[in-house]
Design a protein around this motif. Sequence first.
Motif, PDB file in Angstrom:
ATOM      1  N   GLY A 159       0.852  -0.971   0.031  1.00  0.00           N
ATOM      2  CA  GLY A 159      -0.180   0.015  -0.028  1.00  0.00           C
ATOM      3  C   GLY A 159       0.990   1.452  -0.133  1.00  0.00           C
ATOM      4  N   LEU A 179       0.165  -6.064  12.467  1.00  0.00           N
ATOM      5  CA  LEU A 179      -0.370  -5.213  11.481  1.00  0.00           C
ATOM      6  C   LEU A 179       0.415  -3.873  11.595  1.00  0.00           C
ATOM      7  CD1 LEU A 179      -4.133  -5.892  11.142  1.00  0.00           C
ATOM      8  CD2 LEU A 179      -2.287  -6.986   9.865  1.00  0.00           C
ATOM      9  N   GLY A 213      -5.212  -5.738   3.435  1.00  0.00           N
ATOM     10  CA  GLY A 213      -5.482  -7.201   3.537  1.00  0.00           C
ATOM     11  C   GLY A 213      -4.651  -7.842   4.716  1.00  0.00           C
ATOM     12  N   ILE A 214      -5.367  -9.041   4.867  1.00  0.00           N
ATOM     13  CA  ILE A 214      -4.639  -9.774   6.037  1.00  0.00           C
ATOM     14  C   ILE A 214      -4.502 -11.376   5.637  1.00  0.00           C
ATOM     15  CG2 ILE A 214      -5.232  -8.351   8.069  1.00  0.00           C
ATOM     16  CD1 ILE A 214      -7.589 -10.489   8.430  1.00  0.00           C
ATOM     17  N   ILE A 232      -6.599  -4.670  -4.896  1.00  0.00           N
ATOM     18  CA  ILE A 232      -5.609  -5.463  -4.903  1.00  0.00           C
ATOM     19  C   ILE A 232      -5.964  -6.834  -4.406  1.00  0.00           C
ATOM     20  CG2 ILE A 232      -3.046  -5.750  -3.989  1.00  0.00           C
ATOM     21  CD1 ILE A 232      -3.636  -3.485  -5.698  1.00  0.00           C
ATOM     22  N   ALA A 233      -5.760  -7.819  -5.459  1.00  0.00           N
ATOM     23  CA  ALA A 233      -6.224  -9.148  -5.280  1.00  0.00           C
ATOM     24  C   ALA A 233      -5.073  -9.787  -4.899  1.00  0.00           C
ATOM     25  CB  ALA A 233      -6.807  -9.737  -6.268  1.00  0.00           C
ATOM     26  N   SER A 234      -4.622 -11.003  -5.713  1.00  0.00           N
ATOM     27  CA  SER A 234      -3.614 -11.947  -5.528  1.00  0.00           C
ATOM     28  C   SER A 234      -3.395 -12.860  -6.849  1.00  0.00           C
ATOM     29  CB  SER A 234      -3.449 -12.426  -4.323  1.00  0.00           C
ATOM     30  OG  SER A 234      -2.493 -13.494  -3.798  1.00  0.00           O
ATOM     31  N   THR A 248       6.964  -8.787   2.396  1.00  0.00           N
ATOM     32  CA  THR A 248       6.267  -8.168   3.303  1.00  0.00           C
ATOM     33  C   THR A 248       6.117  -9.145   4.249  1.00  0.00           C
ATOM     34  OG1 THR A 248       4.130  -8.595   2.465  1.00  0.00           O
ATOM     35  CG2 THR A 248       5.203  -6.678   1.410  1.00  0.00           C
ATOM     36  N   ALA A 249       5.283  -8.361   5.370  1.00  0.00           N
ATOM     37  CA  ALA A 249       4.974  -9.110   6.764  1.00  0.00           C
ATOM     38  C   ALA A 249       4.011 -10.405   6.232  1.00  0.00           C
ATOM     39  CB  ALA A 249       4.180  -8.227   7.679  1.00  0.00           C
TER      40      ALA A 249
HETATM   41  P1  NAD Z   1       1.111  -5.849   5.085  1.00  0.00           P
HETATM   42  O1  NAD Z   1       0.521  -6.600   5.997  1.00  0.00           O
HETATM   43  O2  NAD Z   1       2.346  -5.190   4.997  1.00  0.00           O
HETATM   44  O3  NAD Z   1      -0.114  -4.658   4.675  1.00  0.00           O
HETATM   45  C1  NAD Z   1      -1.324  -4.720   4.672  1.00  0.00           C
HETATM   46  C2  NAD Z   1      -1.725  -3.295   5.392  1.00  0.00           C
HETATM   47  O4  NAD Z   1      -3.280  -3.240   5.467  1.00  0.00           O
HETATM   48  C3  NAD Z   1      -1.264  -3.181   6.831  1.00  0.00           C
HETATM   49  O5  NAD Z   1      -0.581  -1.578   6.740  1.00  0.00           O
HETATM   50  C4  NAD Z   1      -2.228  -3.269   7.765  1.00  0.00           C
HETATM   51  O6  NAD Z   1      -2.226  -2.363   8.815  1.00  0.00           O
HETATM   52  C5  NAD Z   1      -3.540  -2.771   7.055  1.00  0.00           C
HETATM   53  N1  NAD Z   1      -4.714  -3.374   7.422  1.00  0.00           N
HETATM   54  C6  NAD Z   1      -5.001  -4.633   7.751  1.00  0.00           C
HETATM   55  N2  NAD Z   1      -6.389  -4.667   8.193  1.00  0.00           N
HETATM   56  C7  NAD Z   1      -7.001  -3.623   8.055  1.00  0.00           C
HETATM   57  C8  NAD Z   1      -8.219  -2.939   8.175  1.00  0.00           C
HETATM   58  N3  NAD Z   1      -9.217  -3.950   8.645  1.00  0.00           N
HETATM   59  N4  NAD Z   1      -8.517  -1.929   7.962  1.00  0.00           N
HETATM   60  C9  NAD Z   1      -7.434  -0.973   7.370  1.00  0.00           C
HETATM   61  N5  NAD Z   1      -6.237  -1.215   7.167  1.00  0.00           N
HETATM   62  C10 NAD Z   1      -5.984  -2.485   7.493  1.00  0.00           C
HETATM   63  O7  NAD Z   1       0.637  -6.646   3.604  1.00  0.00           O
HETATM   64  P2  NAD Z   1       1.006  -6.604   1.969  1.00  0.00           P
HETATM   65  O8  NAD Z   1       1.851  -7.539   1.447  1.00  0.00           O
HETATM   66  O9  NAD Z   1       1.624  -5.028   1.917  1.00  0.00           O
HETATM   67  O10 NAD Z   1      -0.420  -6.552   1.458  1.00  0.00           O
HETATM   68  C11 NAD Z   1      -0.959  -5.568   0.830  1.00  0.00           C
HETATM   69  C12 NAD Z   1      -2.160  -6.162  -0.219  1.00  0.00           C
HETATM   70  O11 NAD Z   1      -1.296  -7.085  -1.151  1.00  0.00           O
HETATM   71  C13 NAD Z   1      -2.942  -7.132   0.619  1.00  0.00           C
HETATM   72  O12 NAD Z   1      -4.439  -7.097   0.139  1.00  0.00           O
HETATM   73  C14 NAD Z   1      -2.340  -8.486   0.072  1.00  0.00           C
HETATM   74  O13 NAD Z   1      -3.349  -9.572   0.378  1.00  0.00           O
HETATM   75  C15 NAD Z   1      -2.113  -8.437  -1.080  1.00  0.00           C
HETATM   76  N6  NAD Z   1      -0.895  -9.094  -1.467  1.00  0.00           N
HETATM   77  C16 NAD Z   1       0.259  -9.357  -1.067  1.00  0.00           C
HETATM   78  C17 NAD Z   1       1.307 -10.328  -1.460  1.00  0.00           C
HETATM   79  C18 NAD Z   1       2.480 -10.600  -0.689  1.00  0.00           C
HETATM   80  O14 NAD Z   1       3.358 -11.428  -1.383  1.00  0.00           O
HETATM   81  N7  NAD Z   1       3.041  -9.798  -0.126  1.00  0.00           N
HETATM   82  C19 NAD Z   1       0.976 -10.966  -2.552  1.00  0.00           C
HETATM   83  C20 NAD Z   1      -0.342 -10.930  -3.464  1.00  0.00           C
HETATM   84  C21 NAD Z   1      -0.911  -9.950  -2.749  1.00  0.00           C
END
Ligand code: NAD
Length: 271
Positions: A18, A49, A104-105, A152-154, A202-203
């Motif tokens: 994000g 988070l 996302g989580i 943002i899906a996956s 990421t986390a």
């Molecule tokens: P991340 O945990 O670093 O970031 C997620 C962010 O969402 C955090 O800042 C968290 O505090 C926030 N968040 C969580 N619940 C929330 C809520 N209820 N309301 C508001 N904010 C909330 O993880 P990321 O990897 O940066 O994930 C971002 C997006 O990318 C997600 O939708 C994830 O599913 C998607 N994604 C990630 C990967 C990967 O490999 N990391 C791959 C495919 C898709």
Amino acid sequence: MELKGKNAIVTGAARGIGRGIALKLAEAGANVALVDLGNPRDPALTYNLAAHGDLASAVDEVKSRGVKAAPILADVTRLADCERMAAEVAKALGSIDILVNNAGIIAAGPVAEFSEEAWDRVMAVNAKGPFLCAKAAIPHLMRNQEGAIINIASIAGKTARRGLSAYSASKFAVMALTQALAEELGPANIRVNAVCPGLLRTAMWTDVLNQYLGKAMRGNAESPFDKTVGSACYLRREQTPADIGEAVVYLARADNVTGTSLVVAGGAEVH
Ligand code: NAD
């Protein structure tokens, strides 16, 4: 759509993907409202988070690109929060032109051992969140002659994998919402697309998937993340938040693209 001077909302913008999206939108000239929880503890999850300080520093970094940036504290699973978010952004920036549903989580585990609480929370944040944010933003987007929603899906929303049933189900739901909304909002010149990120350090990986997949790989010094990148990505390299930000900028600009998904996965998914 020209992005200079446009106003964008990015949910889950305090860190990770994000934050990368917010920075790329800012570099394209858009003002950005950065939305996050401001509370690292979610009782349904095994990892933390983003903290309040992460959101403040992300806002400063976006401002350093010479655009307006505003922090918004909201939980995307609550309609009242999403409506307040939309109203605050419209007031602070003047309009809403772009909504990026990124928050996302993740939770991992086989179905027989997976808790109902974790299933409900993953579906609430990942699937219901984009619905509620879109519902709140659409009346504002409708006031303009053009607009874009990017979900943002996956790659997990294209092919589901063992241990990721809730996460994959939530991302398939995001794909369905994207397609339905694209048809609904097309006549208003609001384009709706998805980005499917591949493998990002990421986390979600460092604090969850490495531990979960690592149990099955005991004795192997290579991390599950590195092993997966090495075996699944045709390009043999991981993706970055900047890569996903560039895809979002493309979809925000692309005047004749709607209802589609853009996979940014180095070949880890080709559909
Ligand atoms: P991340 O945990 O670093 O970031 C997620 C962010 O969402 C955090 O800042 C968290 O505090 C926030 N968040 C969580 N619940 C929330 C809520 N209820 N309301 C508001 N904010 C909330 O993880 P990321 O990897 O940066 O994930 C971002 C997006 O990318 C997600 O939708 C994830 O599913 C998607 N994604 C990630 C990967 C990967 O490999 N990391 C791959 C495919 C898709």
